[in-house]
Design an enzyme around this catalytic site. Structure first.
Site, mmCIF file in Angstrom:
data_model
loop_
_atom_site.group_PDB
_atom_site.id
_atom_site.type_symbol
_atom_site.label_atom_id
_atom_site.label_comp_id
_atom_site.label_asym_id
_atom_site.label_seq_id
_atom_site.Cartn_x
_atom_site.Cartn_y
_atom_site.Cartn_z
ATOM 1 C CG ASP A 9 -1.744 1.172 1.418
ATOM 2 O OD1 ASP A 9 -1.629 2.132 0.621
ATOM 3 O OD2 ASP A 9 -2.552 1.162 2.365
ATOM 4 C CB ILE A 10 1.563 3.787 -2.631
ATOM 5 C CG1 ILE A 10 2.794 4.599 -3.048
ATOM 6 C CG2 ILE A 10 0.301 4.635 -2.665
ATOM 7 C CD1 ILE A 10 2.793 4.996 -4.515
ATOM 8 C CG ASN A 23 -10.201 12.884 -10.600
ATOM 9 O OD1 ASN A 23 -10.277 14.090 -10.383
ATOM 10 N ND2 ASN A 23 -10.708 11.979 -9.772
ATOM 11 N N GLY A 31 -9.700 4.110 -5.986
ATOM 12 C CA GLY A 31 -8.357 3.562 -6.177
ATOM 13 C C GLY A 31 -7.321 4.156 -5.242
ATOM 14 C CB VAL A 32 -3.683 4.679 -5.720
ATOM 15 C CG1 VAL A 32 -3.537 5.643 -6.869
ATOM 16 C CG2 VAL A 32 -2.508 4.794 -4.777
ATOM 17 C CG ASP A 33 -7.355 10.511 -6.140
ATOM 18 O OD1 ASP A 33 -6.720 11.173 -5.296
ATOM 19 O OD2 ASP A 33 -8.137 11.020 -6.971
ATOM 20 C CB SER A 121 -3.240 4.845 -16.742
ATOM 21 O OG SER A 121 -3.310 6.247 -16.888
ATOM 22 N N GLY A 123 -5.621 1.015 -13.232
ATOM 23 C CA GLY A 123 -6.768 0.594 -12.441
ATOM 24 C C GLY A 123 -8.051 1.008 -13.131
ATOM 25 C CE1 TYR A 125 -9.760 7.740 -14.964
ATOM 26 C CE2 TYR A 125 -7.599 8.719 -15.180
ATOM 27 C CZ TYR A 125 -8.925 8.832 -14.841
ATOM 28 O OH TYR A 125 -9.418 10.037 -14.382
HETATM 29 N N1 AR6 Z 1 -1.267 1.462 -3.061
HETATM 30 C C1 AR6 Z 1 -0.670 1.148 -4.236
HETATM 31 N N2 AR6 Z 1 -1.348 0.911 -5.376
HETATM 32 C C2 AR6 Z 1 -2.699 0.990 -5.324
HETATM 33 C C3 AR6 Z 1 -3.415 1.301 -4.142
HETATM 34 C C4 AR6 Z 1 -2.631 1.554 -2.957
HETATM 35 N N3 AR6 Z 1 -3.201 1.881 -1.795
HETATM 36 N N4 AR6 Z 1 -4.741 1.296 -4.427
HETATM 37 C C5 AR6 Z 1 -4.870 0.962 -5.723
HETATM 38 N N5 AR6 Z 1 -3.641 0.760 -6.262
HETATM 39 P P1 AR6 Z 1 -6.217 3.546 -9.885
HETATM 40 P P2 AR6 Z 1 -5.979 4.993 -12.454
HETATM 41 C C6 AR6 Z 1 -3.270 0.408 -7.653
HETATM 42 O O1 AR6 Z 1 -7.571 3.083 -10.260
HETATM 43 O O2 AR6 Z 1 -6.167 3.751 -13.224
HETATM 44 C C7 AR6 Z 1 -9.331 7.349 -9.191
HETATM 45 O O3 AR6 Z 1 -10.701 7.361 -8.942
HETATM 46 C C8 AR6 Z 1 -4.307 -0.262 -8.507
HETATM 47 O O4 AR6 Z 1 -4.339 -1.655 -8.231
HETATM 48 O O5 AR6 Z 1 -5.995 4.034 -8.506
HETATM 49 O O6 AR6 Z 1 -4.892 5.957 -12.871
HETATM 50 C C9 AR6 Z 1 -8.822 8.717 -9.603
HETATM 51 O O7 AR6 Z 1 -9.488 9.747 -8.925
HETATM 52 C C10 AR6 Z 1 -3.786 0.014 -9.913
HETATM 53 O O8 AR6 Z 1 -2.813 -0.939 -10.323
HETATM 54 O O9 AR6 Z 1 -5.710 4.762 -10.869
HETATM 55 C C11 AR6 Z 1 -9.102 8.737 -11.077
HETATM 56 O O10 AR6 Z 1 -10.443 9.085 -11.328
HETATM 57 C C12 AR6 Z 1 -3.074 1.373 -9.758
HETATM 58 O O11 AR6 Z 1 -2.976 1.611 -8.349
HETATM 59 C C13 AR6 Z 1 -8.866 7.300 -11.500
HETATM 60 O O12 AR6 Z 1 -9.082 6.529 -10.315
HETATM 61 C C14 AR6 Z 1 -3.836 2.523 -10.395
HETATM 62 O O13 AR6 Z 1 -5.229 2.347 -10.217
HETATM 63 C C15 AR6 Z 1 -7.461 7.072 -11.956
HETATM 64 O O14 AR6 Z 1 -7.363 5.742 -12.463
#
Ligand code: AR6
Length: 172
Positions: A9-10, A23, A31-33, A121, A123, A125
Site C-alpha cells: 500500500d503506497i 483525476n 483507487g489509490v487516490d 492508469s 486501475g 483507467y
Molecule cells: N497502493 C498502491 N497501489 C494501489 C493502491 C494503494 N493503496 N490502491 C490501488 N492501487 P487507480 P488509475 C493500484 O484506479 O487507473 C481514481 O478514482 C491499482 O491496483 O488508482 O490511474 C482517480 O481519482 C492500480 O494498479 O488509478 C481517477 O479518477 C493502480 O494503483 C482514476 O481513479 C492505479 O489504479 C485514476 O485511475
C-alpha cells in the site's frame, strides 16, 4: 537513479514523496487516490483546492503533475498526476510517459530524492498492466533527474510478479 519494485500500500511508504494517480478535479476519487486522501487527511484536499483556484481553474491536465503536502502520511509530499484513460483506438503512451516525467520534474523542484509511484492508469483507467509497467520502468530509466530512488509500488501479488518479469525482460 535506482529503480526498485515493491508490493504494498503506497500510503505506508516512508519516502520523500508518493505519486498519486489522480483525476482532473484533484478532489479525490477511488483507487489509490481515495486511499491517499483517506490516509493523508484533509490538509491534502485543502491544498488541492488551493491549486485548483490559483493554478488549475479548469483542472490538472492529463500528463501534468503538481505537489501538495503529504498531510498525515509518512511521506512529506504527494505529487498528483493525471494518467490517460486507456483507449483501444488511440495510442496515448506519450501522455502516460508524461506523467512519470512531470512527476520527476516536480520532485526535482521540491527537492524530493526518494519517490514511490503507483502503476498510473492501470486501475480504473484500464491501461493493460504489462504495458503500463513497461512504460513506467522505461520512462523512469530514461528521464534525467536528481531523484535518487524511485520505487514502483504494485498493490497485488500478481501485478508485482508481472512487474518483476517485465523488469527482468528489460534487463533492470
Ligand atoms: N497502493 C498502491 N497501489 C494501489 C493502491 C494503494 N493503496 N490502491 C490501488 N492501487 P487507480 P488509475 C493500484 O484506479 O487507473 C481514481 O478514482 C491499482 O491496483 O488508482 O490511474 C482517480 O481519482 C492500480 O494498479 O488509478 C481517477 O479518477 C493502480 O494503483 C482514476 O481513479 C492505479 O489504479 C485514476 O485511475
Amino acid at each position: 537513479m535506482r529503480i526498485e519494485i515493491a508490493q504494498g500500500d503506497i500510503t505506508t511508504f516512508e519516502v520523500d514523496a508518493i505519486v498519486n494517480a489522480a483525476n482532473h478535479s484533484m478532489l479525490g476519487g477511488g483507487g489509490v487516490d481515495g486511499a491517499i486522501h483517506r490516509a493523508g487527511g484533509k490538509q491534502i484536499l485543502a491544498e488541492c483546492r488551493r491549486l485548483r483556484e490559483d493554478t488549475y481553474p479548469t483542472g490538472l491536465p492529463t500528463g501534468e503533475s503538481a505537489a501538495t503536502t503529504g498531510g498525515d502520511l509518512p511521506a512529506a509530499h504527494v505529487i498528483h498526476t493525471v494518467g490517460p484513460v486507456w483507449a483501444k483506438t488511440k495510442d496515448k503512451s506519450d501522455e502516460l510517459r508524461s506523467c512519470y516525467r512531470t512527476a520527476l520534474a516536480v520532485a526535482d523542484e521540491i527537492g524530493a530524492r526518494r519517490l514511490a509511484f503507483p502503476l498510473i492508469s492501470a486501475g480504473l483507467y484500464k491501461w493493460p498492466k504489462d504495458d503500463a509497467i513497461r512504460v513506467a520502468l522505461t520512462t523512469l530509466r530514461d528521464t534525467p533527474t536528481q531523484v535518487e530512488q524511485a520505487t514502483l509500488v504494485l498493490f497485488d501479488g500478481a501485478t508485482y510478479d508481472l512487474a518483476r518479469q517485465v523488469a527482468a525482460d528489460l534487463g533492470l
